[in-house]
Design a protein around this motif. Sequence first.
Motif, PDB file in Angstrom:
ATOM      1  N   GLU A  22       0.850  -1.205   0.000  1.00 52.07           N
ATOM      2  CA  GLU A  22       0.000   0.000   0.000  1.00 52.07           C
ATOM      3  C   GLU A  22       0.878   1.245   0.000  1.00 52.07           C
ATOM      4  O   GLU A  22       1.933   1.261   0.629  1.00 52.07           O
ATOM      5  N   LEU A  23       0.423   2.253  -0.690  1.00 51.53           N
ATOM      6  CA  LEU A  23       1.159   3.527  -0.707  1.00 51.53           C
ATOM      7  C   LEU A  23       0.768   4.327   0.530  1.00 51.53           C
ATOM      8  O   LEU A  23      -0.354   4.183   1.024  1.00 51.53           O
ATOM      9  N   SER A  24       1.690   5.142   1.003  1.00 52.72           N
ATOM     10  CA  SER A  24       1.378   5.960   2.186  1.00 52.72           C
ATOM     11  C   SER A  24       0.509   7.143   1.780  1.00 52.72           C
ATOM     12  O   SER A  24       0.850   7.874   0.839  1.00 52.72           O
ATOM     13  N   ALA A  25      -0.559   7.322   2.518  1.00 47.20           N
ATOM     14  CA  ALA A  25      -1.427   8.482   2.259  1.00 47.20           C
ATOM     15  C   ALA A  25      -0.685   9.747   2.679  1.00 47.20           C
ATOM     16  O   ALA A  25       0.116   9.713   3.614  1.00 47.20           O
ATOM     17  N   PRO A  26      -0.938  10.852   2.013  1.00 44.87           N
ATOM     18  CA  PRO A  26      -0.271  12.098   2.414  1.00 44.87           C
ATOM     19  C   PRO A  26      -0.634  12.474   3.850  1.00 44.87           C
ATOM     20  O   PRO A  26      -1.767  12.214   4.280  1.00 44.87           O
ATOM     21  N   THR A  28      -1.318  15.180   4.926  1.00 49.37           N
ATOM     22  CA  THR A  28      -2.323  16.258   4.945  1.00 49.37           C
ATOM     23  C   THR A  28      -3.753  15.712   4.889  1.00 49.37           C
ATOM     24  O   THR A  28      -4.704  16.474   5.046  1.00 49.37           O
ATOM     25  N   LEU A  29      -3.890  14.387   4.665  1.00 48.97           N
ATOM     26  CA  LEU A  29      -5.241  13.849   4.454  1.00 48.97           C
ATOM     27  C   LEU A  29      -6.137  14.017   5.690  1.00 48.97           C
ATOM     28  O   LEU A  29      -7.242  14.555   5.591  1.00 48.97           O
ATOM     29  N   TRP A  30      -5.656  13.526   6.845  1.00 49.49           N
ATOM     30  CA  TRP A  30      -6.501  13.608   8.053  1.00 49.49           C
ATOM     31  C   TRP A  30      -6.819  15.063   8.423  1.00 49.49           C
ATOM     32  O   TRP A  30      -7.990  15.384   8.667  1.00 49.49           O
ATOM     33  N   ARG A  32      -7.161  17.523   6.513  1.00 47.49           N
ATOM     34  CA  ARG A  32      -8.146  17.999   5.536  1.00 47.49           C
ATOM     35  C   ARG A  32      -9.536  17.461   5.868  1.00 47.49           C
ATOM     36  O   ARG A  32     -10.533  18.185   5.812  1.00 47.49           O
ATOM     37  N   VAL A  33      -9.590  16.155   6.195  1.00 46.02           N
ATOM     38  CA  VAL A  33     -10.885  15.535   6.538  1.00 46.02           C
ATOM     39  C   VAL A  33     -11.465  16.215   7.776  1.00 46.02           C
ATOM     40  O   VAL A  33     -12.644  16.586   7.815  1.00 46.02           O
ATOM     41  N   GLY A 158       4.095  14.722  -9.750  1.00 47.05           N
ATOM     42  CA  GLY A 158       3.354  14.422  -8.532  1.00 47.05           C
ATOM     43  C   GLY A 158       3.468  12.966  -8.150  1.00 47.05           C
ATOM     44  O   GLY A 158       3.652  12.625  -6.983  1.00 47.05           O
ATOM     45  N   PHE A 159       3.399  12.085  -9.126  1.00 48.60           N
ATOM     46  CA  PHE A 159       3.461  10.661  -8.830  1.00 48.60           C
ATOM     47  C   PHE A 159       4.847  10.278  -8.317  1.00 48.60           C
ATOM     48  O   PHE A 159       4.979   9.503  -7.381  1.00 48.60           O
ATOM     49  N   GLU A 160       5.857  10.882  -8.896  1.00 49.12           N
ATOM     50  CA  GLU A 160       7.212  10.581  -8.435  1.00 49.12           C
ATOM     51  C   GLU A 160       7.404  11.045  -6.996  1.00 49.12           C
ATOM     52  O   GLU A 160       8.064  10.385  -6.210  1.00 49.12           O
ATOM     53  N   THR A 162       5.057  11.092  -4.708  1.00 45.04           N
ATOM     54  CA  THR A 162       4.363  10.131  -3.851  1.00 45.04           C
ATOM     55  C   THR A 162       5.227   8.906  -3.595  1.00 45.04           C
ATOM     56  O   THR A 162       5.281   8.378  -2.500  1.00 45.04           O
ATOM     57  N   LEU A 163       5.889   8.447  -4.647  1.00 47.62           N
ATOM     58  CA  LEU A 163       6.706   7.249  -4.499  1.00 47.62           C
ATOM     59  C   LEU A 163       7.942   7.557  -3.662  1.00 47.62           C
ATOM     60  O   LEU A 163       8.448   6.761  -2.974  1.00 47.62           O
TER      61      LEU A 163
END
Lengths: 163, 181
Positions: A22-26, A28-30, A32-33, A158-160, A162-163
């Motif tokens: 699984e990829l790590s979520a940013p 900033t996600l929580w 933001r939610v 952006g994808f790079e 994330t990885l």
Amino acid sequence: MKPDYATALETKVDRALKQLPELSAPRTLWPRVQAELERQAARPWYRQPWATWPAPWRVISLTLLAALFAGMCWAGSLASHPSETNSLMQALYHGRASLGALWNVVQVLYETAGLLLKQLGPWFVPGCLLVLVLANAVCLGLGTLCVRVAFARTEIAGFERTL
Amino acid sequence: MTEAQQFETFVENYQNMVFSTAVRLLANPTEAEDVAQEVFLKAFQRFGELRDSPTAGGWLKTVATNLSLNHLSRYRSRWTFFSDLFARTDDADEPEIDFPSPENIDEDLARADTHMLVEQALSQLPSAQRVPLVLYHLEGLRYEEIAAKLKVSLGKVKTDIFRGREALRKKLQVKLAFQTP
């Protein structure tokens, strides 16, 4: 294409994809939610989803909407019978002078539009529509081109990241 | 523990899964984060049911998949309508990935690199190939289900998936022992 080849390819791709972690979520996600939930909770009741409105307001709004719908149906049926509309408007005209004046304005506008169309010819309206469609298509095409050029770079970058 | 804290734990537990699902379908981390946010906002509305449900993960995955597909059809299709006219039909002119040499690095690093390269290659596939490929191999959907979800024919799904596998193989074949099977 050999069936063996397709099967072997499917197996290899399946294995390669299923092994992906699984990829790590940013991070900033929580936040933001959380911020969005707080923003939603702070909104007055009438700006929240209809299902969460107080019960009396739901009943009132539903009744009003039903009445509006019935009114529109009634107006639609009147419009499809011009003679009835005329007699109704005349009755209203006798009863209320202001509505009569409004009816006169509508009639004048209608007649002017008819005369204008007659002068401009039968191809004027389809021509205008065609120009509108073409203008929209050109805008869409140019917009697409700009977005594709912009996205082609940001997506990969952006994808790079994330990885 | 308050409900807010419970929900925070819930998000922490599932955020990687939800984000991975979205990013593999959309190939865009920013859009995937937007989708993940939307998924958790929907989850909050049903947190009472999801809190102790053993199927919460499945529910989140399904919602993430559906929202990603909606996002693709709603925001991308209007832009790709014209640009697809100029879309490349082969990937001969696409830059090959610069693979690291596996001989000089230890096994863990090599594995991580492999995963990164697969992710990268997957993200570079065109949506028409990537989306059915991800739905088939990662989401476990059948061809018929994919065709129904994407509103395309069964034949197109099979062709796109095969082309996607081929394109992925071509992108990875240089160093990953991914030679022609």
